[in-house]
Scaffold this motif. Structure first.
Motif, PDB file in Angstrom:
ATOM      1  N   ASP A   1      83.426  24.845  22.704  1.00 50.48           N
ATOM      2  CA  ASP A   1      83.320  26.304  22.668  1.00 50.48           C
ATOM      3  C   ASP A   1      82.143  26.667  21.779  1.00 50.48           C
ATOM      4  OD1 ASP A   1      85.601  26.555  24.243  1.00 50.48           O
ATOM      5  OD2 ASP A   1      86.940  26.794  22.536  1.00 50.48           O
ATOM      6  N   GLU A   2      81.901  27.959  21.643  1.00 46.55           N
ATOM      7  CA  GLU A   2      80.793  28.390  20.791  1.00 46.55           C
ATOM      8  C   GLU A   2      81.056  27.998  19.344  1.00 46.55           C
ATOM      9  OE1 GLU A   2      80.691  32.794  19.579  1.00 46.55           O
ATOM     10  OE2 GLU A   2      81.832  32.800  21.449  1.00 46.55           O
TER      11      GLU A   2
ATOM     12  N   SER B   1      82.016  19.814  16.535  1.00 49.90           N
ATOM     13  CA  SER B   1      81.421  21.125  16.311  1.00 49.90           C
ATOM     14  C   SER B   1      81.026  21.305  14.848  1.00 49.90           C
ATOM     15  CB  SER B   1      82.409  22.215  16.727  1.00 49.90           C
ATOM     16  OG  SER B   1      81.870  23.493  16.486  1.00 49.90           O
TER      17      SER B   1
ATOM     18  N   LEU C   1      93.473  33.192  21.768  1.00 47.66           N
ATOM     19  CA  LEU C   1      92.100  33.688  21.852  1.00 47.66           C
ATOM     20  C   LEU C   1      91.781  34.664  20.716  1.00 47.66           C
ATOM     21  CD1 LEU C   1      91.789  34.095  25.721  1.00 47.66           C
ATOM     22  CD2 LEU C   1      90.668  32.380  24.279  1.00 47.66           C
TER      23      LEU C   1
ATOM     24  N   GLN D   1      91.112  32.585  17.677  1.00 50.02           N
ATOM     25  CA  GLN D   1      89.799  31.956  17.777  1.00 50.02           C
ATOM     26  C   GLN D   1      88.701  32.937  17.395  1.00 50.02           C
ATOM     27  OE1 GLN D   1      88.779  30.394  21.679  1.00 50.02           O
ATOM     28  NE2 GLN D   1      87.381  28.906  20.754  1.00 50.02           N
TER      29      GLN D   1
ATOM     30  N   GLN E   1      87.889  25.598  18.112  1.00 49.54           N
ATOM     31  CA  GLN E   1      87.718  24.975  19.422  1.00 49.54           C
ATOM     32  C   GLN E   1      89.036  24.982  20.184  1.00 49.54           C
ATOM     33  OE1 GLN E   1      84.757  23.595  20.746  1.00 49.54           O
ATOM     34  NE2 GLN E   1      83.895  24.723  19.013  1.00 49.54           N
ATOM     35  N   SER E   2      89.020  25.578  21.378  1.00 45.81           N
ATOM     36  CA  SER E   2      90.219  25.562  22.210  1.00 45.81           C
ATOM     37  C   SER E   2      90.086  24.466  23.256  1.00 45.81           C
ATOM     38  CB  SER E   2      90.441  26.923  22.873  1.00 45.81           C
ATOM     39  OG  SER E   2      89.365  27.239  23.715  1.00 45.81           O
TER      40      SER E   2
ATOM     41  N   CYS F   1      91.078  23.088  26.931  1.00 44.49           N
ATOM     42  CA  CYS F   1      91.557  23.448  28.262  1.00 44.49           C
ATOM     43  C   CYS F   1      91.962  22.165  28.985  1.00 44.49           C
ATOM     44  CB  CYS F   1      90.476  24.179  29.050  1.00 44.49           C
ATOM     45  SG  CYS F   1      90.084  25.788  28.355  1.00 44.49           S
TER      46      CYS F   1
ATOM     47  N   ARG G   1      94.692  26.704  28.439  1.00 47.03           N
ATOM     48  CA  ARG G   1      94.389  26.445  27.024  1.00 47.03           C
ATOM     49  C   ARG G   1      95.660  25.947  26.372  1.00 47.03           C
ATOM     50  NH1 ARG G   1      89.443  28.573  25.946  1.00 47.03           N
ATOM     51  NH2 ARG G   1      88.823  30.255  27.316  1.00 47.03           N
TER      52      ARG G   1
END
Length: 189
Positions: free
Chosen positions: A59-60, A106, A137, A140, A151-152, A154, A166
């Motif tokens: 994720d970002e 990350s 979410l 996050q 970080q999620s 999936c 998720r």
């Protein structure tokens, strides 16, 4: 006692010389093709290594960095597990492993100093629960706003869970004070 003339031993010498030349030729040809095969395989192996090391599944990352000097050395990672999916204990464990690795990768890029402190101080991890993807979410987004890694995971959908669900949100590592601002209200798994 008969003595062999040099001409009589010629077929044995020819056979020996031919054998040695054939063995050496085969060895060198084999080496050449073996090296070419390895050279041809290298780009594929390199591409596979790059694909494995790719962070496209992350994720970002947080925009800024956590100022570690403000927080001492009390750091942790939190794994927020969705309980509404009905995952088995083994599935939860696997998804938590994925989340831990994603957070590690990350943090290594976005805030390696936080990662070093967390590693040095015991790598604390806490598993918590939430009951919906929407709540996950929201957590996050809050974590990212505090410059925490979030970080999620999936699921691939190969076993118990629908593809793309998720399952776990990893937050941190980060200072306990910051992480608790995000997840302090959640219950232990």
């Amino acid at each position: 006692m008969s003595r062999e003339s040099p001409l009589e031993s010629l077929p044995i010498l020819q056979l020996t010389a031919t054998t040695v030349v054939a063995l050496l030729t085969g060895f060198f040809i084999g080496q050449k093709f073996s090296n070419r095969k390895d050279a041809d395989a290298m780009p594929t192996q390199k591409a596979q290594a790059e694909e494995t090391d790719s962070d496209s599944d992350l994720d970002e990352a947080p925009v800024g960095k956590v100022d570690v000097k403000k927080y001492g050395d009390n750091f942790k990672m939190v794994l927020v597990v969705r309980t509404d999916l009905g995952m088995t204990k083994g599935k939860v464990a696997a998804q938590c492993g994925h989340a831990t690795l994603a957070c590690y990768k990350s943090a290594m890029k976005s805030n390696p100093e936080v990662l070093r402190i967390w590693e040095r101080t015991g790598q604390a991890k806490v598993a918590l629960k939430c009951d919906s993807e929407d709540k996950m979410l929201d957590l996050q987004a809050i974590a990212l706003s505090l410059n925490l890694t979030a970080q999620s995971i999936c699921d691939a959908g190969r076993t118990q869970i629908a593809a793309g669900s998720r399952t776990v949100l990893g937050i941190g590592p980060g200072p306990v004070e910051l992480v608790d601002q995000v997840t302090g209200h959640l219950k232990l798994l």
